[in-house]
Design a protein around this motif. Structure first.
Motif, mmCIF file in Angstrom:
data_model
loop_
_atom_site.group_PDB
_atom_site.id
_atom_site.type_symbol
_atom_site.label_atom_id
_atom_site.label_comp_id
_atom_site.label_asym_id
_atom_site.label_seq_id
_atom_site.Cartn_x
_atom_site.Cartn_y
_atom_site.Cartn_z
ATOM 1 N N PRO A 119 0.873 -1.675 0.152
ATOM 2 C CA PRO A 119 -0.510 0.106 0.190
ATOM 3 C C PRO A 119 0.629 1.385 -0.319
ATOM 4 N N GLY A 120 0.674 2.127 -0.816
ATOM 5 C CA GLY A 120 1.472 3.342 -1.055
ATOM 6 C C GLY A 120 2.277 3.463 -2.035
ATOM 7 N N SER A 121 3.073 2.242 -2.805
ATOM 8 C CA SER A 121 3.332 2.129 -4.050
ATOM 9 C C SER A 121 3.175 2.193 -5.130
ATOM 10 N N ALA A 122 4.055 2.801 -5.867
ATOM 11 C CA ALA A 122 4.092 2.762 -7.518
ATOM 12 C C ALA A 122 3.796 1.414 -7.867
ATOM 13 N N ASN A 123 2.713 1.595 -8.706
ATOM 14 C CA ASN A 123 2.267 -0.188 -9.242
ATOM 15 C C ASN A 123 3.361 0.014 -10.933
ATOM 16 N N PRO A 124 4.464 0.613 -11.477
ATOM 17 C CA PRO A 124 4.546 0.614 -12.692
ATOM 18 C C PRO A 124 4.950 -0.394 -13.499
ATOM 19 N N ASP A 193 43.013 2.744 0.029
ATOM 20 C CA ASP A 193 41.705 1.694 -0.767
ATOM 21 C C ASP A 193 40.451 2.879 -0.129
ATOM 22 N N ILE A 194 39.393 2.189 -0.666
ATOM 23 C CA ILE A 194 38.241 3.403 -0.468
ATOM 24 C C ILE A 194 37.165 1.955 -0.249
ATOM 25 N N LEU A 195 36.155 2.832 0.485
ATOM 26 C CA LEU A 195 34.597 2.612 0.753
ATOM 27 C C LEU A 195 33.651 2.721 0.446
ATOM 28 N N MET A 196 32.788 2.707 -1.106
ATOM 29 C CA MET A 196 31.618 3.645 -1.683
ATOM 30 C C MET A 196 29.918 3.307 -0.707
ATOM 31 N N THR A 197 29.556 4.556 -0.207
ATOM 32 C CA THR A 197 28.392 3.852 0.606
ATOM 33 C C THR A 197 27.324 4.559 -0.389
ATOM 34 N N SER A 198 26.272 3.915 -0.455
ATOM 35 C CA SER A 198 24.812 5.373 -0.772
ATOM 36 C C SER A 198 23.696 4.985 -0.265
ATOM 37 N N GLN A 199 22.655 5.793 0.231
ATOM 38 C CA GLN A 199 21.791 5.438 1.150
ATOM 39 C C GLN A 199 21.046 6.389 0.485
ATOM 40 N N CYS A 200 19.670 5.841 -0.171
ATOM 41 C CA CYS A 200 17.932 6.589 -0.679
ATOM 42 C C CYS A 200 17.199 6.560 0.057
ATOM 43 N N LEU A 201 16.221 7.681 0.383
ATOM 44 C CA LEU A 201 15.001 7.721 0.390
ATOM 45 C C LEU A 201 13.902 7.376 -0.540
ATOM 46 N N TRP A 202 13.563 6.090 -0.856
ATOM 47 C CA TRP A 202 12.373 6.097 -2.176
ATOM 48 C C TRP A 202 11.650 4.726 -2.359
ATOM 49 N N ASP A 207 11.632 1.397 -7.645
ATOM 50 C CA ASP A 207 12.359 2.159 -7.649
ATOM 51 C C ASP A 207 13.400 1.148 -7.060
ATOM 52 N N ASN A 208 14.977 1.394 -8.240
ATOM 53 C CA ASN A 208 15.812 -0.039 -7.698
ATOM 54 C C ASN A 208 17.235 1.190 -8.078
ATOM 55 N N VAL A 209 18.403 0.243 -8.539
ATOM 56 C CA VAL A 209 19.582 0.307 -8.684
ATOM 57 C C VAL A 209 20.780 -0.562 -8.875
ATOM 58 N N THR A 210 21.818 0.268 -9.408
ATOM 59 C CA THR A 210 22.823 -1.413 -10.015
ATOM 60 C C THR A 210 24.024 -0.152 -9.915
ATOM 61 N N SER A 211 24.854 -0.735 -9.935
ATOM 62 C CA SER A 211 26.553 -0.272 -9.440
ATOM 63 C C SER A 211 27.645 -1.744 -9.990
ATOM 64 N N CYS A 212 28.566 -0.892 -10.938
ATOM 65 C CA CYS A 212 29.371 -1.959 -11.364
ATOM 66 C C CYS A 212 30.888 -0.907 -11.187
ATOM 67 N N SER A 213 32.456 -1.975 -11.383
ATOM 68 C CA SER A 213 33.491 -1.508 -10.962
ATOM 69 C C SER A 213 34.778 -2.116 -11.864
ATOM 70 N N PHE A 214 35.917 -1.038 -12.074
ATOM 71 C CA PHE A 214 36.814 -1.302 -12.962
ATOM 72 C C PHE A 214 37.770 -0.598 -12.273
ATOM 73 N N MET A 224 27.631 3.749 -10.547
ATOM 74 C CA MET A 224 25.932 3.579 -9.457
ATOM 75 C C MET A 224 24.947 3.908 -10.192
ATOM 76 N N VAL A 225 24.056 3.463 -11.309
ATOM 77 C CA VAL A 225 23.075 4.192 -11.264
ATOM 78 C C VAL A 225 21.676 3.611 -10.940
ATOM 79 N N TYR A 226 21.205 5.315 -10.207
ATOM 80 C CA TYR A 226 19.274 5.104 -9.695
ATOM 81 C C TYR A 226 18.622 5.190 -10.969
#
Length: 231
Positions: A119-124, A193-202, A207-214, A224-226
């Motif tokens: 309830p309250g979520s979008a339905n794509p 060394d590096i550490l990356m984090t993310s936080q979203c309110l959605w 909604d979704n997210v994908t990430s990759c590294s090289f 990262m793509v939101y």
């Protein structure tokens, strides 16, 4: 003397007469049918009785009979090939039967219940394909950064251009009414060394997210793509 001799002669004569009588009796008993050949050829019953239990003695010098062995069953090449063909045909038939059973199950089909929308979520109509977007981003970064050397003076422009290219690539597989946000970080690979984090309110359903590294010998890159659905 004369009398005794006469008596002895009489006795001997009587013995001879008795012998003659016995011979006559014997002759008459054996010659009952009057066949003169009966004395010479014994009857079949007498010959069988006389030779029934008599076994000829084996001679020491006679060769022993050799035992003949029966030839064993012979297996031909054509028989083996025929057996292999029959075995292969039976295996194929069993595989076909298993496939036919798998195609027509005896159980009734199970009805899958559609995923419930919170309830309250979008339905794509279509949700963001994050797995496909990740594969496209990995291929793009590998082709662009394989032979690039890290340079702090050009890293800012490189990051901006790569983000714009990634959004164009991901937009081709993104359903309508999704907004894309690309975030990228490029750094030097020098014992750091590096550490990356993310936080979203959605909306966690639509909604979704994908990430990759090289990384190569001199630099690393994290993208990262939101994907945010807008009604």
């Amino acid at each position: 003397m004369y009398r005794s001799s006469t008596m002895m002669d009489t006795t001997s004569e009587s013995k001879r007469l008795g012998a003659v009588k016995l011979s006559r009796v014997t002759f008459r008993a054996t010659n009952r049918d009057g066949d003169p050949l009966a004395l010479k050829t014994p009857t079949a019953a007498q010959s069988s009785r006389g030779t029934a239990n008599v076994k000829p003695a084996p001679s020491e010098g006679a060769p022993k009979p050799t035992e003949t062995k029966k030839p064993g069953p012979s297996i031909s090449l054509s028989g083996l090939l025929a057996a292999q063909r029959i075995t292969l045909r039976l295996k194929n038939q069993a595989a076909l039967r298993r496939k036919a059973r798998a195609r027509t199950p005896n159980r009734k089909p199970i009805t899958i219940i559609n995923e419930q929308v919170p309830p309250g979520s979008a339905n794509p109509p279509q949700r963001f394909p994050y797995a496909l977007a990740k594969e496209l981003i990995e291929e793009f970064l590998t082709s662009k950064l394989r032979n690039v050397t890290y340079d702090p003076s050009t890293s800012a422009d490189l990051t901006k251009n790569l983000c714009e290219d990634i959004k164009k690539i991901v937009r081709k597989v993104t359903p309508p009414r999704y907004k894309l946000i690309c975030n990228m970080a490029i750094g030097s690979k020098n014992r750091e060394d590096i550490l990356m984090t993310s936080q979203c309110l959605w909306d966690s359903y639509s909604d979704n997210v994908t990430s990759c590294s090289f990384e190569n010998s001199t630099m690393f890159c994290v993208a990262m793509v939101y994907a945010v659905y807008t009604e």
